[in-house]
Design an enzyme around this catalytic site. Structure first.
Site, PDB file in Angstrom:
ATOM      1  N   GLY A  48       0.784  -1.228   0.000  1.00 42.80           N
ATOM      2  CA  GLY A  48       0.000   0.000   0.000  1.00 42.80           C
ATOM      3  C   GLY A  48       0.821   1.287   0.000  1.00 42.80           C
ATOM      4  N   ASP A 107      -3.814   1.549  11.496  1.00 45.95           N
ATOM      5  CA  ASP A 107      -5.106   1.133  12.033  1.00 45.95           C
ATOM      6  C   ASP A 107      -4.871   0.714  13.497  1.00 45.95           C
ATOM      7  OD1 ASP A 107      -7.930  -0.266  10.781  1.00 45.95           O
ATOM      8  OD2 ASP A 107      -7.114  -1.199  12.547  1.00 45.95           O
ATOM      9  N   LYS A 135      -6.214   5.939  11.851  1.00 44.51           N
ATOM     10  CA  LYS A 135      -7.545   5.761  12.455  1.00 44.51           C
ATOM     11  C   LYS A 135      -7.356   5.787  13.965  1.00 44.51           C
ATOM     12  CE  LYS A 135      -9.177   2.499   8.895  1.00 44.51           C
ATOM     13  NZ  LYS A 135      -9.508   1.088   8.681  1.00 44.51           N
ATOM     14  N   VAL A 157     -11.218   1.876   4.115  1.00 45.55           N
ATOM     15  CA  VAL A 157     -11.011   2.811   3.006  1.00 45.55           C
ATOM     16  C   VAL A 157     -10.148   2.173   1.919  1.00 45.55           C
ATOM     17  CG1 VAL A 157     -11.373   4.938   4.298  1.00 45.55           C
ATOM     18  CG2 VAL A 157      -9.107   3.910   4.278  1.00 45.55           C
ATOM     19  N   ASP A 163      -6.069  -1.323  -0.688  1.00 47.78           N
ATOM     20  CA  ASP A 163      -6.776  -2.311  -1.511  1.00 47.78           C
ATOM     21  C   ASP A 163      -8.097  -2.766  -0.931  1.00 47.78           C
ATOM     22  OD1 ASP A 163      -5.356  -3.886   0.596  1.00 47.78           O
ATOM     23  OD2 ASP A 163      -6.282  -5.564  -0.473  1.00 47.78           O
ATOM     24  N   ARG A 169      -6.260  -0.368  -5.817  1.00 47.05           N
ATOM     25  CA  ARG A 169      -5.108   0.426  -5.379  1.00 47.05           C
ATOM     26  C   ARG A 169      -4.834   1.582  -6.345  1.00 47.05           C
ATOM     27  NH1 ARG A 169      -2.347  -2.641  -1.380  1.00 47.05           N
ATOM     28  NH2 ARG A 169      -2.470  -4.882  -1.665  1.00 47.05           N
TER      29      ARG A 169
HETATM   30  P1  IMP Z   1      -2.263  -2.001  11.525  1.00 46.21           P
HETATM   31  O1  IMP Z   1      -1.126  -2.928  11.812  1.00 46.21           O
HETATM   32  O2  IMP Z   1      -3.548  -2.534  12.136  1.00 46.21           O
HETATM   33  O3  IMP Z   1      -1.992  -0.580  11.920  1.00 46.21           O
HETATM   34  O4  IMP Z   1      -2.559  -2.087   9.983  1.00 46.21           O
HETATM   35  C1  IMP Z   1      -1.845  -1.430   9.015  1.00 46.21           C
HETATM   36  C2  IMP Z   1      -2.062  -2.085   7.652  1.00 46.21           C
HETATM   37  O5  IMP Z   1      -3.381  -2.642   7.538  1.00 46.21           O
HETATM   38  C3  IMP Z   1      -1.993  -1.067   6.538  1.00 46.21           C
HETATM   39  O6  IMP Z   1      -0.671  -0.912   6.063  1.00 46.21           O
HETATM   40  C4  IMP Z   1      -2.939  -1.653   5.496  1.00 46.21           C
HETATM   41  O7  IMP Z   1      -2.247  -2.580   4.684  1.00 46.21           O
HETATM   42  C5  IMP Z   1      -3.976  -2.392   6.281  1.00 46.21           C
HETATM   43  N1  IMP Z   1      -5.211  -1.586   6.497  1.00 46.21           N
HETATM   44  C6  IMP Z   1      -5.675  -1.114   7.681  1.00 46.21           C
HETATM   45  N2  IMP Z   1      -6.831  -0.436   7.535  1.00 46.21           N
HETATM   46  C7  IMP Z   1      -7.088  -0.462   6.202  1.00 46.21           C
HETATM   47  C8  IMP Z   1      -8.153   0.113   5.406  1.00 46.21           C
HETATM   48  O8  IMP Z   1      -9.084   0.807   5.878  1.00 46.21           O
HETATM   49  N3  IMP Z   1      -8.067  -0.127   4.070  1.00 46.21           N
HETATM   50  C9  IMP Z   1      -7.061  -0.843   3.491  1.00 46.21           C
HETATM   51  N4  IMP Z   1      -6.054  -1.392   4.207  1.00 46.21           N
HETATM   52  C10 IMP Z   1      -6.064  -1.205   5.547  1.00 46.21           C
END
Ligand code: IMP
Length: 178
Positions: A48, A107, A135, A157, A163, A169
């Site tokens: 991403g 996230d 977020k 999103v 994606d 993407r």
């Molecule tokens: P985290 O480890 O939960 O912070 O997740 C980060 C990764 O989750 C990002 O680099 C994305 O690849 C994926 N991700 C988290 N939320 C979304 C979203 O709303 N849309 C798409 N990918 C997401």
């Protein structure tokens, strides 16, 4: 050029192409001022982060290097499993270097917490984190993110590198799936 043909009816535009570029321009100027003379390595987190990195580096008017890392945690799911693996390690030697990790979205924050712990062990002189989206209501760990494009609500999103089951993407704006 419109991308209407590949935008499903349940997508609602959240952040326009123009707003993304304007914000990246601001962050790029800030990074250029803060890292002047430091020759930083900007590391895109695949897949991403590749589009954010590509646009962001062109708004940073100082000498810099680029590298990539790939980690996994989500697969095709919409929530983090918490189990993170390195799928592609860094190529550059970051010992003694200023490093800026570039993410598409934070996230739970588990991915950047994992990256921070792992990369600190290589002894960079500085380790900073940039993300286009955050977020805050989903963050599960205490994070310090140095550059945030936009804080958004808890919605899935897509677009601009993000994606929907590996598709979408290539959308130039960011959309919320309703
Ligand atoms: P985290 O480890 O939960 O912070 O997740 C980060 C990764 O989750 C990002 O680099 C994305 O690849 C994926 N991700 C988290 N939320 C979304 C979203 O709303 N849309 C798409 N990918 C997401």
């Amino acid at each position: 050029m419109t991308q209407k043909a590949i935008i499903p009816a349940n997508y609602r535009m959240l952040i326009s192409e123009e707003s993304i570029q304007n914000r990246l321009k601001e962050i790029g100027a800030q990074i250029a001022a803060e890292f002047k003379g430091k020759h930083p390595i900007l590391v895109g987190v695949l897949n991403g982060g590749v589009i954010v990195l590509a646009d962001l580096i062109r708004y940073i008017d100082i000498d810099l290097e680029v590298d990539f890392i790939r980690i996994s945690s989500y697969g095709d799911e919409k929530e983090s499993s918490g189990h993170i693996k390195i799928l592609k390690p860094l190529s550059a030697d970051i010992k003694g270097r200023a490093v800026i990790i570039v993410e598409d979205i934070v996230d739970s924050g588990l991915s950047i917490q994992f990256l921070r712990n792992m990369l600190e062990a290589y002894g960079p002189s500085e380790l900073k984190f940039a993300t286009l989206l955050n977020k805050p209501s989903k963050n599960r760990v205490d994070l310090s993110i140095d550059y945030i494009g936009f804080d958004i609500d808890d919605k899935y999103v897509v677009g601009y590198g993000l994606d929907d089951k590996q598709f979408k993407r290539n959308l130039r704006s960011i959309y919320a799936c309703e």
